[in-house]
Each structure stands twice: as structure tokens, then as C-alpha cells.
Write a protein that holds these residues in place. Structure first.
Motif, short mmCIF file in Angstrom:
data_model
loop_
_atom_site.label_atom_id
_atom_site.label_comp_id
_atom_site.label_asym_id
_atom_site.label_seq_id
_atom_site.Cartn_x
_atom_site.Cartn_y
_atom_site.Cartn_z
N PHE A 7 -3.68 6.18 -8.23
CA PHE A 7 -3.54 5.77 -9.63
C PHE A 7 -4.52 6.56 -10.48
O PHE A 7 -5.63 6.83 -10.05
CB PHE A 7 -3.87 4.28 -9.80
CG PHE A 7 -2.86 3.35 -9.21
CD1 PHE A 7 -1.77 2.91 -9.96
CD2 PHE A 7 -2.98 2.91 -7.91
CE1 PHE A 7 -0.84 2.05 -9.41
CE2 PHE A 7 -2.06 2.05 -7.35
CZ PHE A 7 -0.98 1.62 -8.10
N ASN A 8 -4.10 6.89 -11.71
CA ASN A 8 -5.06 7.48 -12.65
C ASN A 8 -5.57 6.38 -13.57
O ASN A 8 -5.15 5.22 -13.48
CB ASN A 8 -4.46 8.66 -13.42
CG ASN A 8 -3.29 8.28 -14.31
OD1 ASN A 8 -3.07 7.11 -14.62
ND2 ASN A 8 -2.53 9.26 -14.75
N ASP A 9 -6.49 6.74 -14.47
CA ASP A 9 -7.09 5.72 -15.33
C ASP A 9 -6.13 5.17 -16.39
O ASP A 9 -6.44 4.19 -17.05
CB ASP A 9 -8.37 6.25 -15.98
CG ASP A 9 -8.14 7.44 -16.90
OD1 ASP A 9 -7.00 7.96 -16.97
OD2 ASP A 9 -9.11 7.88 -17.54
N LYS A 10 -4.94 5.77 -16.54
CA LYS A 10 -3.92 5.27 -17.47
C LYS A 10 -2.98 4.29 -16.79
O LYS A 10 -2.08 3.76 -17.43
CB LYS A 10 -3.13 6.44 -18.04
CG LYS A 10 -3.96 7.42 -18.83
CD LYS A 10 -3.11 8.61 -19.24
CE LYS A 10 -4.00 9.67 -19.84
NZ LYS A 10 -3.29 10.94 -20.01
N GLY A 11 -3.15 4.12 -15.47
CA GLY A 11 -2.29 3.22 -14.72
C GLY A 11 -1.05 3.89 -14.16
O GLY A 11 -0.18 3.20 -13.62
N ASP A 12 -0.95 5.22 -14.28
CA ASP A 12 0.19 5.92 -13.69
C ASP A 12 0.05 5.89 -12.17
O ASP A 12 -1.05 6.04 -11.62
CB ASP A 12 0.24 7.38 -14.17
CG ASP A 12 0.40 7.50 -15.67
OD1 ASP A 12 1.01 6.60 -16.28
OD2 ASP A 12 -0.07 8.50 -16.24
N LEU A 13 1.16 5.71 -11.49
CA LEU A 13 1.21 5.63 -10.04
C LEU A 13 1.71 6.94 -9.47
O LEU A 13 2.70 7.49 -9.95
CB LEU A 13 2.14 4.49 -9.63
CG LEU A 13 2.54 4.37 -8.16
CD1 LEU A 13 1.32 4.05 -7.29
CD2 LEU A 13 3.63 3.32 -8.00
N TYR A 14 1.05 7.46 -8.43
CA TYR A 14 1.48 8.65 -7.71
C TYR A 14 1.81 8.23 -6.29
O TYR A 14 1.01 7.58 -5.63
CB TYR A 14 0.38 9.71 -7.70
CG TYR A 14 0.10 10.26 -9.06
CD1 TYR A 14 0.77 11.40 -9.53
CD2 TYR A 14 -0.82 9.65 -9.91
CE1 TYR A 14 0.52 11.89 -10.79
CE2 TYR A 14 -1.07 10.15 -11.18
CZ TYR A 14 -0.40 11.27 -11.60
OH TYR A 14 -0.64 11.77 -12.86
N VAL A 15 3.02 8.58 -5.83
CA VAL A 15 3.49 8.18 -4.51
C VAL A 15 3.88 9.44 -3.73
O VAL A 15 4.73 10.20 -4.19
CB VAL A 15 4.73 7.26 -4.61
CG1 VAL A 15 5.24 6.86 -3.23
CG2 VAL A 15 4.42 6.04 -5.47
N SER A 16 3.25 9.67 -2.58
CA SER A 16 3.69 10.77 -1.72
C SER A 16 4.63 10.21 -0.67
O SER A 16 4.43 9.11 -0.16
CB SER A 16 2.49 11.49 -1.08
OG SER A 16 1.79 10.63 -0.22
N ARG A 17 5.67 11.00 -0.39
CA ARG A 17 6.69 10.59 0.58
C ARG A 17 6.82 11.70 1.60
O ARG A 17 7.40 12.75 1.33
CB ARG A 17 8.00 10.31 -0.13
CG ARG A 17 7.85 9.14 -1.10
CD ARG A 17 9.07 8.89 -1.92
NE ARG A 17 10.23 8.70 -1.08
CZ ARG A 17 11.46 8.99 -1.48
NH1 ARG A 17 11.68 9.49 -2.67
NH2 ARG A 17 12.48 8.80 -0.67
N LEU A 18 6.26 11.45 2.77
CA LEU A 18 6.13 12.46 3.82
C LEU A 18 7.44 13.17 4.13
O LEU A 18 7.53 14.38 4.05
CB LEU A 18 5.56 11.80 5.08
CG LEU A 18 5.25 12.72 6.24
CD1 LEU A 18 4.09 13.61 5.90
CD2 LEU A 18 4.95 11.92 7.48
N PHE A 19 8.47 12.41 4.50
CA PHE A 19 9.71 13.04 4.95
C PHE A 19 10.67 13.37 3.81
O PHE A 19 11.62 14.12 4.01
CB PHE A 19 10.38 12.18 6.01
CG PHE A 19 9.50 12.03 7.23
CD1 PHE A 19 9.21 13.13 8.02
CD2 PHE A 19 8.91 10.82 7.54
CE1 PHE A 19 8.37 13.02 9.12
CE2 PHE A 19 8.08 10.69 8.64
CZ PHE A 19 7.80 11.80 9.43
N ALA A 20 10.42 12.87 2.62
CA ALA A 20 11.22 13.27 1.46
C ALA A 20 10.69 14.58 0.88
O ALA A 20 11.38 15.23 0.10
CB ALA A 20 11.19 12.18 0.39
N GLY A 21 9.45 14.95 1.24
CA GLY A 21 8.88 16.21 0.76
C GLY A 21 8.61 16.20 -0.74
O GLY A 21 8.82 17.21 -1.41
N GLN A 22 8.08 15.10 -1.24
CA GLN A 22 7.80 15.06 -2.68
C GLN A 22 6.70 14.08 -3.03
O GLN A 22 6.40 13.17 -2.27
CB GLN A 22 9.06 14.72 -3.47
CG GLN A 22 9.60 13.33 -3.25
CD GLN A 22 10.91 13.09 -3.98
OE1 GLN A 22 11.55 14.02 -4.45
NE2 GLN A 22 11.33 11.86 -4.06
#
Length: 97
Positions: free
Chosen positions: A22-37
Motif C-alpha cells: 500500500f502507498n500512503d494514499k491507500g492505493d493497493l498493489y497486488v503481485s500475481r505470480l502466475f498471471a505475470g503482473q
């Protein structure tokens, strides 16, 4: 034997999640191993960036830059997959996400 976990919230449409940040603005970052993104979820909008076999995600608390491990299934010297040698594990800085 039960789990002592509490669901704090969820976003649908993700599978093979390997990292969150998460950044300080509350944005969520999700890594997906087998989706490659890596996907950024901000105010209901999703932005995706292709990263080969991403695992952990980290957001720098001082400047908001996003870092992700790439080629996470490879050892340091690379791995042979489908007859081709991959790079070893790497650290990427995500731009434009």
C-alpha cells in the motif's frame, strides 16, 4: 484446528496473489505470480503492469516508488524453462502504475 484470522476486506478478481503493498494514499498493489503482473487498485480503477513471475511488492514510504521482485521462481543464475534459460531473480522498480 481452526484459523485465528480475521478478514479485513477483499477485492474480487485476483488469483495466485504473491505479494501486497500500500502507498500512503491507500492505493493497493497486488503481485500475481502466475498471471505475470502487478495490479494497482486506486479508487476502484485497476492499472496492470506485466512483470515476469512477480512475488513480493514494497512501496517506499518516503517517495512512493513501487518495487517488485521479478523472475521469483528462478535461482540467482537463472532457470531453464521450456528449453530457454531465464534470468536470475531480479528487483524491478515499477513506473507508470
Amino acid at each position: 484446528m481452526g484459523y485465528a484470522a480475521k478478514i479485513l476486506g477483499w477485492k474480487p478478481g485476483f488469483g495466485s496473489i504473491s505479494g501486497l503493498g500500500f502507498n500512503d494514499k491507500g492505493d493497493l498493489y497486488v503481485s500475481r505470480l502466475f498471471a505475470g503482473q502487478v495490479t494497482k487498485v486506486s479508487h476502484g480503477k485497476r492499472t496492470r503492469v506485466k512483470v515476469p513471475y512477480p512475488a513480493g511488492v514494497a512501496v517506499d514510504p518516503y517517495d512512493g516508488k513501487v518495487y517488485v521482485s521479478a523472475w521469483s521462481i528462478a535461482d540467482r543464475d537463472g532457470t531453464v524453462m521450456e528449453g530457454k534459460k531465464t534470468p536470475g531473480g531480479q528487483l524491478w522498480k515499477i513506473l507508470g502504475c
